[in-house]
Design a protein around this motif. Structure first.
Motif, short mmCIF file in Angstrom:
data_model
loop_
_atom_site.label_atom_id
_atom_site.label_comp_id
_atom_site.label_asym_id
_atom_site.label_seq_id
_atom_site.Cartn_x
_atom_site.Cartn_y
_atom_site.Cartn_z
N HIS A 1 -24.04 -32.86 11.43
CA HIS A 1 -24.80 -31.48 11.04
C HIS A 1 -25.10 -30.54 11.89
O HIS A 1 -24.47 -29.84 11.18
N THR A 2 -24.80 -30.74 13.43
CA THR A 2 -24.65 -29.02 13.51
C THR A 2 -23.05 -28.94 13.46
O THR A 2 -23.08 -27.79 14.10
N LYS B 1 -31.24 -29.34 11.92
CA LYS B 1 -29.75 -29.35 12.34
C LYS B 1 -28.40 -28.72 11.52
O LYS B 1 -27.70 -27.19 11.78
N TRP B 2 -28.15 -28.53 10.54
CA TRP B 2 -27.40 -27.62 9.74
C TRP B 2 -28.01 -26.33 9.74
O TRP B 2 -27.21 -25.85 9.65
N CYS C 1 -25.39 -29.75 1.97
CA CYS C 1 -25.52 -31.53 1.92
C CYS C 1 -24.46 -32.15 1.50
O CYS C 1 -23.85 -32.66 2.01
N GLU D 1 -31.87 -33.90 10.48
CA GLU D 1 -30.56 -33.34 9.81
C GLU D 1 -30.42 -31.71 9.33
O GLU D 1 -29.73 -31.32 9.13
N HIS D 2 -31.56 -31.62 8.27
CA HIS D 2 -31.50 -30.23 8.07
C HIS D 2 -31.56 -29.09 8.52
O HIS D 2 -31.15 -28.13 8.34
N SER E 1 -25.97 -24.68 12.02
CA SER E 1 -24.53 -24.56 11.55
C SER E 1 -23.93 -23.81 11.16
O SER E 1 -24.06 -22.94 10.16
#
Length: 604
Positions: free
Chosen positions: A338-339, A48-49, A205, A45-46, A52
């Motif tokens: 996330h993206t 992907k973020w 986050c 997730e990190h 973003s």
């Protein structure tokens, strides 16, 4: 205690599900720990973020973040030639300053990434101001890679509100809360200065999941943290967990395996993806949206009468009026949180719930396969371009109605693609293909059009929308927002009944409608709203009771009134940097006979 007691006599519904996650009395308040603390357990997730737009929402101006041409580039606007340069690794613009004279200003931060990038300059008093000249980050072949002005048809000069040095280009109030994490505006009213802070410069986050210290302690097996609800998170975004969508073979449309029972995810997104006013920054993800924000409704100037976006309104109110929302869809059904990209490209994202064999075919859309007219979004989510280069899809997801262009003057998706033909032609094509046009989900259009014009029958039409439980809460709230000009003994019961609605937007609009009634009516119906579960309703009720009605309040309501009015005043003080907040305080003091305080607020 008051909040718990209030919730007790409201029916359990979506309002309860959207309430803050309860914290144990012995647990210290959760604090912000930063996105880096999340990465060890949530590496995917990190990652992907990090790619973003949330991660690039705001950054220091460096060679890695600046997209614009600062190699002595020049740009002309309103008789001023601005020059963008770099020196010793820093970025500067020479342009007209607060006094209207040319001066050199350092660019401290970049703002956003696609399809444009803005630049923030620091002025005295802790103010960060957004330059009117922005960089078009689109490829050159798409018209990008150029400086352009966000107000090309105006001649903005120093001293004006929209000039880059003016009040409406102030980052601290206008932009900051949605581009950084744990933003605190910190305006000092006496000194007229800002000491604005953040825990992370971008949208991290914890902007969506809430402060992470308690969850981090839970992950580290801290004994006390193990007893915290929801793993120590303030926003448990689990509405989609265990949910499936199954497409019905006959209709080609999907149904949710169980009804959506909460709005937490939508409200977390709405904090920034909504046109809204803000009256507090002491708000974390998972708490009710209406405890810190006043969402805009489908009102004239912002929306067309059929609910299509008009001004820059973002997505929240558009989506809440849609059939998709009514069926249980959430933001993350279509977007990877996330993206921020679609979960599938093009029509495939719609094909998750709408059988492609039935809908992604010329028999349905009557356009050549692969053409623009064959795109689901082109017909059902047409775009409006904001900020000169930023086309945004309308999230009301509607059936195209060119016949309403003929009767109401609203836009339609067909003529967006066929500008050379009129609305009559487009309406004829729809009738030819489909027979009688489908009404669509937004059946309030004619009522809102009549209500906005004061046309005959408007009062009855608005009452019908308010009473129709098949309408979205957003539509019913927007009908109530039009009711004050028609308030009378015959319309009053509809506003009073709406005070008990499960939807906070409806209750908010009902209180505002009744605020236009005579003092005796307000005194009869609004005191109980001082115990509403959400702050915006409580403080609106208190403001409506301030003045003559408060003199006759029952003693049992006095404490709740003072608390609600305190919340209202605090909300205006939070925005004391704005003239409208000072004017609101002035009218409040005037209503209460506080002449000196009224004078001071009006002078401010």
């Amino acid at each position: 205690v008051t909040l718990i007691a209030a919730i007790g006599w409201w029916s359990r519904d979506v309002r309860d599900a959207a309430a803050p996650v309860p914290a144990q009395a012995s647990a210290p308040p959760a604090t912000f720990v930063g996105a880096g603390a999340c990465a060890s357990c949530h590496a995917d997730e990190h990652a992907k973020w990090r790619g973003s737009q949330h991660a690039q929402a705001m950054l220091p101006a460096t060679a890695a973040s600046v997209r614009g041409d600062f190699a002595d580039a020049k740009f002309g606007y309103a008789g001023i030639t601005s020059t963008f340069t770099t020196r010793d690794g820093r970025y500067y613009v020479r342009t007209d300053g607060p006094d209207g004279k040319l001066g050199e200003f350092e660019v401290k931060y970049v703002f956003g990434i696609e399809p444009l990038q803005q630049y923030l300059v620091e002025l005295p008093g802790g103010r960060l101001q957004a330059l009117g000249a922005a960089w078009d980050t689109r490829p050159r072949e798409a018209g990008g890679q150029r400086w352009f002005h966000l107000y090309p048809d105006r001649r903005l000069e120093a001293g004006g509100a929209l000039h880059w040095t003016g009040i409406d280009q102030n980052w601290n109030h206008q932009c900051a809360d949605c581009h950084s994490t744990n933003l605190r505006k910190n305006y000092d009213e006496r000194a007229a200065t800002f000491t604005t802070t953040w825990s992370e410069i971008n949208v991290g986050c914890e902007s969506c999941h809430g402060p992470g210290s308690a969850h981090l302690a839970w992950a580290k097996r801290d004994a006390a943290a193990q007893r915290l609800p929801h793993k120590g998170l303030t926003a448990m975004l689990d509405e989609r967990r265990g949910v499936a969508w199954s497409i019905d073979a006959a209709s080609g449309n999907a149904a949710r395996s169980r009804p959506r029972e909460a709005n937490r995810e939508i409200e977390v997104c709405a904090r920034c993806h909504a046109r809204r006013g803000q009256f507090s920054d002491a708000h974390v993800a998972g708490q009710p949206l209406h405890d810190a924000f006043r969402p805009a409704l489908l009102t004239p100037g912002l929306y067309h009468p059929d609910g299509q976006q008009r001004d820059e309104v973002f997505n929240y109110a558009s989506f809440l009026q849609s059939r998709m929302h009514a069926k249980g869809v959430t933001c993350a059904d279509c977007h990877d949180p996330h993206t921020q990209k679609l979960r599938a490209p093009g029509n495939a994202v719609c094909g998750q719930c709408h059988a492609p064999a039935k809908f992604d075919t010329p028999a349905h859309h009557h356009h050549e396969a692969g053409s623009r007219g064959a795109r689901c979004a082109a017909c059902h989510m047409p775009t409006t371009t904001y900020m000169i280069v930023d086309p945004r899809h309308d999230h009301s997801m509607r059936v195209p109605r060119p016949d309403r262009t003929v009767s109401l003057g609203v836009p339609n998706a067909c003529n967006a693609g066929h500008r050379e033909n009129g609305a009559q032609w487009a309406a004829g094509q729809v009738r030819k293909w489909y027979g009688t046009p489908q009404a669509g989900f937004q059946s309030f259009a004619e009522a809102f059009h009549a209500g906005d014009r004061g046309a005959p029958g408007a009062q009855r039409a608005l009452l019908d929308v308010i009473a129709d439980r098949g309408q979205s809460g957003m539509a019913r709230a927007s009908a109530l927002a039009r009711l004050p000009r028609y308030l009378s003994p015959s319309t009053l019961p509809a506003a009073v009944a709406a005070l008990d609605d499960a939807d906070p937007n409806v209750r908010m609009a009902a209180v505002q409608a009744l605020a236009a009634a005579e003092p005796a009516v307000r005194l009869r119906h609004l005191p109980r709203m001082l115990a509403d579960p959400v702050r915006v309703v409580r403080m609106d009720a208190a403001r409506a009771l301030a003045g003559e009605p408060e003199q006759r309040l029952a003693s049992a309501d006095r404490a709740a009134f003072e608390r609600g009015l305190g919340e209202y005043v605090a909300g205006q003080r939070f925005n004391a940097d704005r003239p409208e907040a000072q004017a609101a305080l002035g009218t409040l003091h005037l209503a209460r006979g506080e002449w000196e305080d009224a004078t001071a607020s009006f002078r401010a």
